[in-house]
Design a protein around this motif. Structure first.
Motif, PDB file in Angstrom:
ATOM      1  N   ALA A  41       0.839  -1.195   0.000  1.00 40.11           N
ATOM      2  CA  ALA A  41       0.000   0.000   0.000  1.00 40.11           C
ATOM      3  C   ALA A  41       0.874   1.245   0.000  1.00 40.11           C
ATOM      4  N   GLY A  42       0.410   2.268  -0.678  1.00 38.76           N
ATOM      5  CA  GLY A  42       1.135   3.531  -0.714  1.00 38.76           C
ATOM      6  C   GLY A  42       0.200   4.663  -1.081  1.00 38.76           C
ATOM      7  N   MET A  43       0.781   5.820  -1.249  1.00 35.69           N
ATOM      8  CA  MET A  43       0.018   7.012  -1.585  1.00 35.69           C
ATOM      9  C   MET A  43       0.294   7.403  -3.026  1.00 35.69           C
ATOM     10  N   THR A  44      -0.631   8.133  -3.592  1.00 35.89           N
ATOM     11  CA  THR A  44      -0.439   8.722  -4.902  1.00 35.89           C
ATOM     12  C   THR A  44      -0.842  10.188  -4.809  1.00 35.89           C
ATOM     13  N   CYS A  45      -0.586  10.958  -5.852  1.00 32.17           N
ATOM     14  CA  CYS A  45      -0.719  12.410  -5.725  1.00 32.17           C
ATOM     15  C   CYS A  45      -2.148  12.856  -5.424  1.00 32.17           C
ATOM     16  N   ALA A  46      -3.153  12.039  -5.747  1.00 28.47           N
ATOM     17  CA  ALA A  46      -4.537  12.422  -5.481  1.00 28.47           C
ATOM     18  C   ALA A  46      -4.818  12.546  -3.996  1.00 28.47           C
ATOM     19  N   ALA A  47      -4.048  11.873  -3.132  1.00 29.77           N
ATOM     20  CA  ALA A  47      -4.288  11.963  -1.696  1.00 29.77           C
ATOM     21  C   ALA A  47      -4.103  13.382  -1.185  1.00 29.77           C
ATOM     22  N   CYS A  48      -3.116  14.065  -1.715  1.00 24.90           N
ATOM     23  CA  CYS A  48      -2.788  15.413  -1.260  1.00 24.90           C
ATOM     24  C   CYS A  48      -3.358  16.496  -2.162  1.00 24.90           C
ATOM     25  N   HIS A  49      -3.943  16.092  -3.291  1.00 20.64           N
ATOM     26  CA  HIS A  49      -4.414  17.075  -4.266  1.00 20.64           C
ATOM     27  C   HIS A  49      -5.846  16.780  -4.708  1.00 20.64           C
ATOM     28  N   THR A  50      -6.695  16.428  -3.741  1.00 20.79           N
ATOM     29  CA  THR A  50      -8.126  16.328  -3.968  1.00 20.79           C
ATOM     30  C   THR A  50      -8.814  17.015  -2.798  1.00 20.79           C
ATOM     31  N   ARG A  51      -9.678  17.958  -3.096  1.00 13.38           N
ATOM     32  CA  ARG A  51     -10.284  18.797  -2.054  1.00 13.38           C
ATOM     33  C   ARG A  51     -11.786  18.606  -2.007  1.00 13.38           C
ATOM     34  N   GLN A  52     -12.323  18.674  -0.798  1.00 15.15           N
ATOM     35  CA  GLN A  52     -13.771  18.676  -0.637  1.00 15.15           C
ATOM     36  C   GLN A  52     -14.134  19.780   0.350  1.00 15.15           C
ATOM     37  N   ILE A  53     -15.058  20.654  -0.063  1.00 20.60           N
ATOM     38  CA  ILE A  53     -15.495  21.740   0.793  1.00 20.60           C
ATOM     39  C   ILE A  53     -16.994  21.615   1.029  1.00 20.60           C
ATOM     40  N   THR A  54     -17.472  22.272   2.069  1.00 22.48           N
ATOM     41  CA  THR A  54     -18.883  22.214   2.435  1.00 22.48           C
ATOM     42  C   THR A  54     -19.471  23.614   2.441  1.00 22.48           C
ATOM     43  N   VAL A  55     -20.577  23.781   1.716  1.00 20.81           N
ATOM     44  CA  VAL A  55     -21.307  25.053   1.673  1.00 20.81           C
ATOM     45  C   VAL A  55     -22.783  24.742   1.844  1.00 20.81           C
ATOM     46  N   ASP A  56     -23.406  25.361   2.841  1.00 16.43           N
ATOM     47  CA  ASP A  56     -24.830  25.141   3.121  1.00 16.43           C
ATOM     48  C   ASP A  56     -25.158  23.664   3.265  1.00 16.43           C
ATOM     49  N   GLY A  57     -24.276  22.937   3.917  1.00 14.33           N
ATOM     50  CA  GLY A  57     -24.509  21.533   4.188  1.00 14.33           C
ATOM     51  C   GLY A  57     -24.248  20.597   3.028  1.00 14.33           C
ATOM     52  N   LYS A  58     -23.828  21.117   1.879  1.00 14.49           N
ATOM     53  CA  LYS A  58     -23.559  20.288   0.709  1.00 14.49           C
ATOM     54  C   LYS A  58     -22.048  20.197   0.476  1.00 14.49           C
ATOM     55  N   ALA A  59     -21.605  18.996   0.109  1.00 15.74           N
ATOM     56  CA  ALA A  59     -20.188  18.764  -0.144  1.00 15.74           C
ATOM     57  C   ALA A  59     -19.885  18.934  -1.627  1.00 15.74           C
ATOM     58  N   TYR A  60     -18.799  19.634  -1.921  1.00 17.28           N
ATOM     59  CA  TYR A  60     -18.370  19.889  -3.298  1.00 17.28           C
ATOM     60  C   TYR A  60     -16.960  19.332  -3.480  1.00 17.28           C
ATOM     61  N   ARG A  61     -16.779  18.501  -4.505  1.00 14.73           N
ATOM     62  CA  ARG A  61     -15.493  17.871  -4.786  1.00 14.73           C
ATOM     63  C   ARG A  61     -14.729  18.699  -5.811  1.00 14.73           C
ATOM     64  N   ILE A  62     -13.466  18.989  -5.509  1.00 12.50           N
ATOM     65  CA  ILE A  62     -12.595  19.776  -6.384  1.00 12.50           C
ATOM     66  C   ILE A  62     -11.325  18.975  -6.617  1.00 12.50           C
ATOM     67  N   ASP A  63     -11.221  18.366  -7.772  1.00 13.80           N
ATOM     68  CA  ASP A  63     -10.067  17.529  -8.090  1.00 13.80           C
ATOM     69  C   ASP A  63      -8.862  18.389  -8.443  1.00 13.80           C
ATOM     70  N   GLY A  64      -7.710  17.955  -7.954  1.00 14.51           N
ATOM     71  CA  GLY A  64      -6.498  18.734  -8.145  1.00 14.51           C
ATOM     72  C   GLY A  64      -6.363  19.866  -7.149  1.00 14.51           C
ATOM     73  N   GLY A  65      -7.354  20.031  -6.277  1.00 12.58           N
ATOM     74  CA  GLY A  65      -7.298  21.087  -5.268  1.00 12.58           C
ATOM     75  C   GLY A  65      -6.482  20.642  -4.064  1.00 12.58           C
ATOM     76  N   PRO A  66      -5.961  21.602  -3.295  1.00 16.31           N
ATOM     77  CA  PRO A  66      -5.153  21.254  -2.116  1.00 16.31           C
ATOM     78  C   PRO A  66      -5.986  20.546  -1.067  1.00 16.31           C
ATOM     79  N   ALA A  67      -5.539  19.385  -0.646  1.00 13.11           N
ATOM     80  CA  ALA A  67      -6.289  18.585   0.318  1.00 13.11           C
ATOM     81  C   ALA A  67      -6.400  19.302   1.658  1.00 13.11           C
ATOM     82  N   ILE A  68      -7.534  19.138   2.291  1.00 13.01           N
ATOM     83  CA  ILE A  68      -7.704  19.606   3.673  1.00 13.01           C
ATOM     84  C   ILE A  68      -7.526  18.370   4.549  1.00 13.01           C
ATOM     85  N   ALA A  69      -6.292  17.927   4.645  1.00 12.54           N
ATOM     86  CA  ALA A  69      -5.967  16.669   5.316  1.00 12.54           C
ATOM     87  C   ALA A  69      -4.846  16.902   6.327  1.00 12.54           C
TER      88      ALA A  69
END
Length: 583
Positions: free
Chosen positions: A108-136
C-alpha cells in the motif's frame, strides 16, 4: 520465498487509465464541480487509484493494524484525517491511497490524489474539487501510524493477534511468524526513526505539510546509508517549514515550479523530475549503490527502486486534463466586470494581472508554450528558504556526479541536500529512460556523462534543480531575499488558506494589511463564499492555526507580506473578490 518476505516484495504493475473497477454506490456523493470537458469520471477515478510507486507498508499489515482503542486503523477510510472515501476501493483505502504488487504481497502507498483532492462544504452540501489542495492532516496520520505500530512490536503477546490476522493459517508456522516479526520490527525501526526526528512539536496542522523537508529527510536519512538498514539518522532534521498543498490545474503550464521557484517546468522530463521527487517523499523505495560498470553514471539507481515510471507518466497525463474549477454558485455580473478592471491595474494600484495571469514563458521542443511564473520576494514567511539550505552526509552516493545537474561530485560531509536529491532523481530518470546507457562490458572504463549524448528530452533535466555550489545550496537567490513563485489565479477561490504557507484564511483577509489579518483561525472544510476561503466555524478538526506577524517572519507561520490590494476601498475589494471567484 516465505510468505513474510512476499509481503515486502513489490512487482509493480501498471493500472491503465482505461481500466478501473466499477464504482460502488455512495449514500450522499459529493457534487463534482465543473472542471472542463476533458476531466470526466473515467479519468477522475483512474487519478484516484493510479500507483506511482509509493511503498508505505504491505497492504495486509495496514488492514490488520488497530488503533489504540482497538478499532481498525483504516476505519472510515481515514476520514478522521480529512482523507476522502473512494467508492472504487475494495479495502477502505481513501482517495489517493492505492496498492500494487502480486496477489498476497500487495504494498500500500500514496499517490498524488491523496494530497491534491479537495472537498469543501457550503450550506450543508459537499463539493469535490479535483487537483485542489487537500484539507488533510498528514502529520496526525504519520504520528498515529507510528503509535499503532509501536503497540504491535511492544511485546510478543501484542504481536500475536497482528500476526494471526496477517498470516491466517500460516500463523501456525513458527518460522513464518518469526519472519514476519523480523520484517515488522525492521520497518518500525526505520519509520520510528524518521518520525521521532522529523516531525515538529508544533504540528503542521490540516491542509499543510513541510514537503521539501520530508523529501530531504526520506532520501538522505533513510535511503543512502550503508546496507543493510541504509539509514543515516543524523541527516534527519525537524521539518518545521509547513506550506499549503499547491493546486494542480495549470501546474504543467507554469514555467517554474515548487514554492521557492527553483525548478524549471513545462515538459515531460521536468514533470517526471518533479513527480519522482514527490514519490521519494511519500515512501518510495530507493537504495542506490555504486556500480563501476554502469556507463555514464557509475551508480545503479534502479535495481532497488520502487518508482512506477509509467504510472507517473499516466498521472501527469491526467493532471494535464484537470481544468480550473468553475464557481458553482451565482455571480454578480456587474461586480465581476468592475473587479476585472481592478485586477488588470498595475501593481502600484492594487492590480494582480502582472504577476498572476498568463504571460508567454519558455517553449520546450515539442511542447505547448508555458506561462511565465514570476518568482519574487514579497515579504512573506522565509522559513522554507532555510530548509533549502539543509546539508547532509552523502553516504553511498559520495563521489557521485551527474554533470547535467551537479557542478561537482557529492562530498562525503556537509553536502547540499538538494544536490543529493538532484543526483538521485536525475540518475533514476536517465537510467529508466534508456537502459542502454547503463550497461558496459567488464573492464571498460566508464566515461563521464556527455550531455550531448543524451536525447533532447533528457537534456532539460539540467534545469530541474539549482546547480548548488559550496557556499550556497540555492544558487541564484541573493542573500537575504526569500522569493516564492506567483501562480496564475485560475480557480484560486478553491485553494484556501492562502500565501505559500497557508497563513491567511480567506482572500478577504489577504486584502487586509498583515497586522489586520486574523492572527489565528480554525481549519476545516466549511467554506465562506463571501470572504472566499475557510469559514470561521469549523468542526472537522480540533485545530487552530496560530500565526505570527511581521516581527517574526521566519516562524514558518508568519502572515506577513503580499500587501497588494490592501489599499483598495471596501467596494473595490468586494468587486475584486467577485472577479476572483469567476476565474
Amino acid at each position: 520465498m516465505s510468505s513474510a518476505r512476499r509481503l515486502l516484495t513489490a512487482v509493480w504493475a501498471c493500472l491503465p487509465l482505461l481500466s478501473v473497477p466499477a464504482a460502488r454506490a455512495q449514500s450522499t456523493p459529493p457534487i463534482s464541480v465543473d472542471q472542463g470537458s476533458d476531466w470526466d469520471d473515467r479519468v477522475r477515478r483512474a487519478f484516484y487509484l493510479q500507483s506511482q510507486g509509493s511503498e508505505l507498508m504491505p497492504l495486509a499489515w495496514l488492514k490488520a493494524l488497530k488503533r489504540t482503542d482497538g478499532t481498525p486503523f483504516l476505519a472510515g477510510s481515514l476520514s478522521r484525517y480529512g482523507y476522502l472515501p473512494n467508492p472504487d476501493s475494495r479495502d477502505d483505502l481513501p482517495v489517493g491511497f492505492t496498492f500494487a504488487g502480486p496477489a498476497g504481497g500487495e504494498i500500500a502507498g500514496m499517490t498524488c490524489a491523496a494530497c491534491h483532492t479537495r472537498q469543501i462544504t457550503v450550506d450543508g452540501k459537499a463539493y469535490r474539487i479535483d487537483g485542489g489542495p487537500a484539507i488533510a492532516d498528514f502529520q496526525s496520520l504519520l504520528s498515529d501510524l507510528d503509535v499503532s505500530m509501536a503497540a504491535v512490536v511492544a511485546s510478543e503477546a501484542a504481536f500475536q493477534p497482528f500476526a494471526r490476522t496477517v498470516l491466517g493459517k500460516a500463523a501456525e508456522d513458527a518460522d513464518a511468524v518469526q519472519n514476519l516479526s523480523f520484517f515488522v520490527k525492521a520497518w518500525y525501526d526505520r519509520y520510528h526513526t524518521l518520525m521521532t526526528r522529523a516531525l515538529p512539536k508544533t504540528p503542521w496542522g490540516p491542509a499543510r505539510l513541510d514537503a521539501v523537508g520530508m523529501i530531504f529527510n526520506r532520501v538522505t536519512g533513510l535511503d543512502i546509508g550503508v546496507p543493510p538498514n541504509t539509514m543515516i539518522p543524523d541527516n534527519i532534521r525537524v521539518a518545521d517549514a509547513p506550506t499549503r498543498y499547491p493546486f494542480l490545474w495549470n501546474a504543467p503550464r507554469q514555467d517554474r515550479t515548487q514554492w521557492p521557484g527553483f525548478a524549471e517546468n513545462g515538459n515531460d522530463s521536468l514533470a517526471l523530475s518533479r513527480n519522482l521527487g514527490e514519490v521519494l517523499g511519500v515512501f518510495g523505495r530507493f537504495h542506490p549503490r555504486p556500480d563501476p560498470f554502469k556507463v555514464l553514471l557509475r551508480y545503479d539507481y534502479l535495481s532497488d527502486n520502487s518508482a512506477n515510471f509509467n504510472g507517473l507518466r499516466l498521472l501527469e497525463d491526467a493532471v494535464k486534463k484537470i481544468g480550473p474549477p468553475r464557481w458553482p454558485w451565482t455571480l454578480q455580473a456587474t461586480l465581476v466586470e468592475r473587479g476585472k478592471m481592478i485586477f488588470e491595474r498595475g501593481e502600484s494600484e492594487g492590480g494582480c494581472k502582472g504577476c498572476h495571469w498568463p504571460n508567454p514563458g519558455v517553449r520546450w521542443p515539442g511542447e505547448a508554450a508555458t506561462w511565465h511564473t514570476p518568482v519574487k520576494d514579497v515579504g512573506t514567511d522565509s522559513r522554507e528558504h532555510g530548509i533549502m539550505q539543509w546539508r547532509a552526509k552523502s553516504g553511498v552516493l559520495t563521489g557521485a556526479q551527474i554533470p547535467l545537474v551537479q557542478s561537482m561530485p557529492l562530498k562525503a560531509e556537509n553536502e547540499c541536500a538538494i544536490s543529493i536529491l538532484a543526483n538521485a532523481v536525475a540518475g533514476s530518470i536517465i537510467q529508466s529512460f534508456n537502459p542502454f546507457l547503463t550497461a558496459a562490458p567488464p573492464g571498460m572504463a566508464p566515461p563521464h556523462l556527455n550531455v550531448l549524448a543524451l536525447p533532447q528530452q533528457l537534456r532539460s533535466l539540467a534545469n530541474a534543480f539549482p546547480r548548488a555550489g559550496d557556499t550556497s545550496c540555492t544558487s541564484g537567490v541573493p542573500a537575504g531575499t526569500y522569493p516564492y513563485e506567483a501562480r496564475v489565479l485560475e480557480g484560486i477561490w478553491a485553494a484556501a488558506p492562502y500565501l505559500h504557507n497557508g497563513s491567511v484564511a480567506t482572500l478577504a483577509d489577504l486584502l487586509k494589511k498583515p497586522n489586520d489579518r486574523r492572527p489565528s483561525f480554525r481549519i476545516g472544510s466549511n467554506y465562506d463564499t463571501e470572504a472566499v476561503g475557510l469559514g470561521e466555524d469549523q468542526t472537522q478538526f480540533d485545530y487552530t492555526l496560530n500565526t505570527t506577524d511581521c516581527t517574526d517572519r521566519d516562524s514558518g507561520n508568519s502572515r506577513c507580506g503580499h500587501d497588494y490590494g490592501t489599499n483598495l476601498t471596501p467596494d473595490e475589494k468586494r468587486a475584486l473578490l467577485e472577479y476572483l471567484k469567476s476565474l
